[in-house]
Design an enzyme around this catalytic site. Structure first.
Site, PDB file in Angstrom:
ATOM      1  N   CYS A   1     -28.661  92.743  43.647  1.00 33.38           N
ATOM      2  CA  CYS A   1     -30.020  92.748  44.140  1.00 33.38           C
ATOM      3  C   CYS A   1     -30.383  93.785  44.877  1.00 33.38           C
ATOM      4  O   CYS A   1     -31.634  94.456  45.237  1.00 33.38           O
ATOM      5  CB  CYS A   1     -30.251  91.472  45.147  1.00 33.38           C
TER       6      CYS A   1
ATOM      7  N   HIS B   1     -36.102  92.895  49.524  1.00 35.00           N
ATOM      8  CA  HIS B   1     -35.838  92.317  48.738  1.00 35.00           C
ATOM      9  C   HIS B   1     -35.979  90.610  48.699  1.00 35.00           C
ATOM     10  O   HIS B   1     -35.916  90.417  49.897  1.00 35.00           O
ATOM     11  CB  HIS B   1     -34.010  92.287  48.388  1.00 35.00           C
TER      12      HIS B   1
ATOM     13  N   ASN C   1     -36.174  84.718  43.130  1.00 40.52           N
ATOM     14  CA  ASN C   1     -35.432  86.106  43.236  1.00 40.52           C
ATOM     15  C   ASN C   1     -35.381  86.652  41.850  1.00 40.52           C
ATOM     16  O   ASN C   1     -34.518  86.202  41.043  1.00 40.52           O
ATOM     17  CB  ASN C   1     -34.271  85.697  43.917  1.00 40.52           C
TER      18      ASN C   1
HETATM   19  O1  UT7 Z   1     -30.273  87.912  46.496  1.00 44.86           O
HETATM   20  C1  UT7 Z   1     -28.901  87.977  46.470  1.00 44.86           C
HETATM   21  C2  UT7 Z   1     -28.550  87.367  47.818  1.00 44.86           C
HETATM   22  N1  UT7 Z   1     -28.635  85.954  47.775  1.00 44.86           N
HETATM   23  C3  UT7 Z   1     -29.225  85.482  49.090  1.00 44.86           C
HETATM   24  O2  UT7 Z   1     -29.868  86.509  49.882  1.00 44.86           O
HETATM   25  C4  UT7 Z   1     -29.279  84.025  49.031  1.00 44.86           C
HETATM   26  C5  UT7 Z   1     -28.867  83.698  50.522  1.00 44.86           C
HETATM   27  N2  UT7 Z   1     -28.549  82.293  50.830  1.00 44.86           N
HETATM   28  C6  UT7 Z   1     -29.778  81.384  50.748  1.00 44.86           C
HETATM   29  O3  UT7 Z   1     -31.064  81.970  50.588  1.00 44.86           O
HETATM   30  C7  UT7 Z   1     -29.720  80.142  51.113  1.00 44.86           C
HETATM   31  O4  UT7 Z   1     -28.246  79.836  51.810  1.00 44.86           O
HETATM   32  C8  UT7 Z   1     -29.868  78.887  50.314  1.00 44.86           C
HETATM   33  C9  UT7 Z   1     -31.280  78.740  49.937  1.00 44.86           C
HETATM   34  C10 UT7 Z   1     -28.956  79.429  48.955  1.00 44.86           C
HETATM   35  C11 UT7 Z   1     -29.321  77.611  50.844  1.00 44.86           C
HETATM   36  O5  UT7 Z   1     -30.099  77.197  52.019  1.00 44.86           O
HETATM   37  P1  UT7 Z   1     -29.414  76.764  53.328  1.00 44.86           P
HETATM   38  O6  UT7 Z   1     -30.343  76.415  54.225  1.00 44.86           O
HETATM   39  O7  UT7 Z   1     -28.356  77.600  53.577  1.00 44.86           O
HETATM   40  O8  UT7 Z   1     -28.796  75.592  52.567  1.00 44.86           O
HETATM   41  P2  UT7 Z   1     -27.220  75.062  52.463  1.00 44.86           P
HETATM   42  O9  UT7 Z   1     -26.654  75.576  51.459  1.00 44.86           O
HETATM   43  O10 UT7 Z   1     -26.612  75.071  53.882  1.00 44.86           O
HETATM   44  O11 UT7 Z   1     -27.485  73.527  52.175  1.00 44.86           O
HETATM   45  C12 UT7 Z   1     -28.069  72.515  53.015  1.00 44.86           C
HETATM   46  C13 UT7 Z   1     -28.033  71.194  52.526  1.00 44.86           C
HETATM   47  C14 UT7 Z   1     -26.920  70.901  51.817  1.00 44.86           C
HETATM   48  O12 UT7 Z   1     -26.741  69.458  51.916  1.00 44.86           O
HETATM   49  P3  UT7 Z   1     -25.708  68.742  52.996  1.00 44.86           P
HETATM   50  O13 UT7 Z   1     -24.540  69.320  52.831  1.00 44.86           O
HETATM   51  O14 UT7 Z   1     -26.253  69.333  54.535  1.00 44.86           O
HETATM   52  O15 UT7 Z   1     -25.871  67.115  53.024  1.00 44.86           O
HETATM   53  C15 UT7 Z   1     -27.015  71.201  50.198  1.00 44.86           C
HETATM   54  O16 UT7 Z   1     -26.430  70.250  49.585  1.00 44.86           O
HETATM   55  O17 UT7 Z   1     -29.051  71.212  51.368  1.00 44.86           O
HETATM   56  C16 UT7 Z   1     -28.482  70.760  50.222  1.00 44.86           C
HETATM   57  N3  UT7 Z   1     -29.201  71.488  49.099  1.00 44.86           N
HETATM   58  C17 UT7 Z   1     -30.237  70.946  48.217  1.00 44.86           C
HETATM   59  N4  UT7 Z   1     -31.033  69.920  48.533  1.00 44.86           N
HETATM   60  C18 UT7 Z   1     -32.146  70.147  47.845  1.00 44.86           C
HETATM   61  C19 UT7 Z   1     -28.478  72.684  48.419  1.00 44.86           C
HETATM   62  N5  UT7 Z   1     -29.543  73.014  47.420  1.00 44.86           N
HETATM   63  C20 UT7 Z   1     -30.429  72.230  47.433  1.00 44.86           C
HETATM   64  C21 UT7 Z   1     -31.593  71.903  46.464  1.00 44.86           C
HETATM   65  N6  UT7 Z   1     -32.355  70.853  46.972  1.00 44.86           N
HETATM   66  N7  UT7 Z   1     -31.922  72.669  45.484  1.00 44.86           N
END
Ligand code: UT7
Length: 328
Positions: free
Chosen positions: A116, A255, A285
């Site tokens: 990225c 980004h 992204n």
């Molecule tokens: O560009 C390269 C660099 N990349 C980034 O900068 C990405 C950085 N990370 C992020 O943007 C975020 O961490 C994500 C968008 C990937 C995830 O968001 P989050 O708020 O950190 O969610 P999480 O991974 O902590 O997950 C929270 C909950 C989980 O459920 P439980 O364990 O709390 O029951 C996940 O299983 O959300 C669940 N979850 C989803 N639910 C519905 C994860 N993906 C999804 C989804 N739809 N697509």
């Protein structure tokens, strides 16, 4: 003698026609529009569906517009740099394919693999060839066909990314252009964001394919924290060493990985949100494509003399911030 800067003298971009909405994804994985919009800010992404097209083809579309807009003949381009992690092939590089496809017969080219941060690494590299007087016209692209390395059964990654390309032309300037940059890297971040197979460590085998190891692997929560810190720290560093404050900056172009990351960076540094440019809702992204696509979408807002910060964070880890002065 006056210093020669490398100025952006034109911007262009391309996203494929086909759109994948959050509602489409609801039918593919266990997710919903509300979760995606509230957790990421993304509503849709563009996908390059034609199996005969790859990253270089998206670059071609952006490059053609760029050449026309800047009234540049392809044979006048000296160097092409493409930031990408989804080149058409492992080798040869996408930049050389692009040069041939647009008729840039006097250019050589190479790709920069910085995920990225690919566009900011590439633009800083390109600027050095201009600043030293080596070349007069450098085309810098940021482009990724992320759909080619996504597992559309993994809801934690497939909702985030889209396909797209952007391109800028760098030319010499005596007033304005790329002023300064802080670029960083830390290979120990690899474990949190990488593609497990397909490189020399784990070449493709039937097992790597069966185990779905040719896709983006990301531990999102960890990357999120590093991303906010990395972008905030390098913005601060580039401002401080140029004796600038927030008030001196007209636009921040981050980004586009997650709207919450972008707004956290803005809040940490007290940047008013209306100075921070966001288009993630339309494209998701696009990895190296995000920053040039923001430049393209908001080009009309920029005035000659505006001070702009570009900032990125990505796999590697790679990150950094660039200070530039707009010249047209
Ligand atoms: O560009 C390269 C660099 N990349 C980034 O900068 C990405 C950085 N990370 C992020 O943007 C975020 O961490 C994500 C968008 C990937 C995830 O968001 P989050 O708020 O950190 O969610 P999480 O991974 O902590 O997950 C929270 C909950 C989980 O459920 P439980 O364990 O709390 O029951 C996940 O299983 O959300 C669940 N979850 C989803 N639910 C519905 C994860 N993906 C999804 C989804 N739809 N697509």
């Amino acid at each position: 003698m006056d210093k020669t800067f490398a100025a952006i003298t034109g911007v262009a971009g391309y996203v494929p026609e086909d759109i994948l909405t959050n509602h489409d994804l609801e039918k593919m994985v266990d997710t919903n529009d509300e979760w995606i919009v509230s957790r990421t800010g993304i509503s849709q992404r563009h996908i390059l569906k034609d199996p005969s097209k790859a990253t270089s083809d998206m670059c071609v579309e952006a490059a053609k517009v760029l050449l026309e807009k800047t009234n540049t003949k392809p044979e006048d381009i000296d160097l092409i740099i493409v930031g990408t992690v989804t080149g058409d092939y492992v080798f040869p590089d996408t930049a050389n394919l692009l040069a041939s496809k647009i008729g840039a017969s006097n250019a050589f080219g190479f790709d920069i693999n910085a995920a990225c941060s690919g566009f900011i690494y590439s633009i800083v590299t390109g600027s050095k060839f201009i600043e030293t007087g080596t070349y007069k016209k450098v085309m810098v692209c940021g482009a990724d066909k992320m759909s080619s390395i996504l597992n559309y059964e993994d809801r934690s990654t497939c909702i985030l990314f889209g396909d797209g390309a952007g391109a800028v032309l760098l030319e010499p300037s005596n007033a304005g252009g790329l002023i300064d940059a802080v670029l960083k890297g830390d290979g120990s971040g690899c474990e949190y964001l990488h593609m497990k197979a397909g490189g020399s460590l784990n070449p493709a085998t039937i097992e790597t394919v069966t185990n779905k190891e040719h896709y983006v692997y990301q531990e999102g929560r960890v990357v999120f924290k590093y991303a906010v810190k990395g972008m905030s720290d390098t913005i601060k560093e580039v401002l401080e060493r140029n004796n600038l404050t927030n008030d001196d900056i007209d636009w921040v172009i981050p980004h586009q990985a997650n709207k919450r990351i972008i707004l956290s960076v803005a809040d940490q540094l007290d940047f008013p949100h209306d100075k921070v440019l966001i288009n993630i809702e339309n494209y998701g992204n696009t990895t190296a494509g995000t920053i040039p696509l923001v430049l393209r979408d908001f080009e009309d807002k920029f005035q000659k003399g505006d001070k702009i910060i570009l900032t990125a964070f990505g796999g590697g880890f790679t990150w950094g911030s660039v200070l530039l002065e707009w010249t047209y």
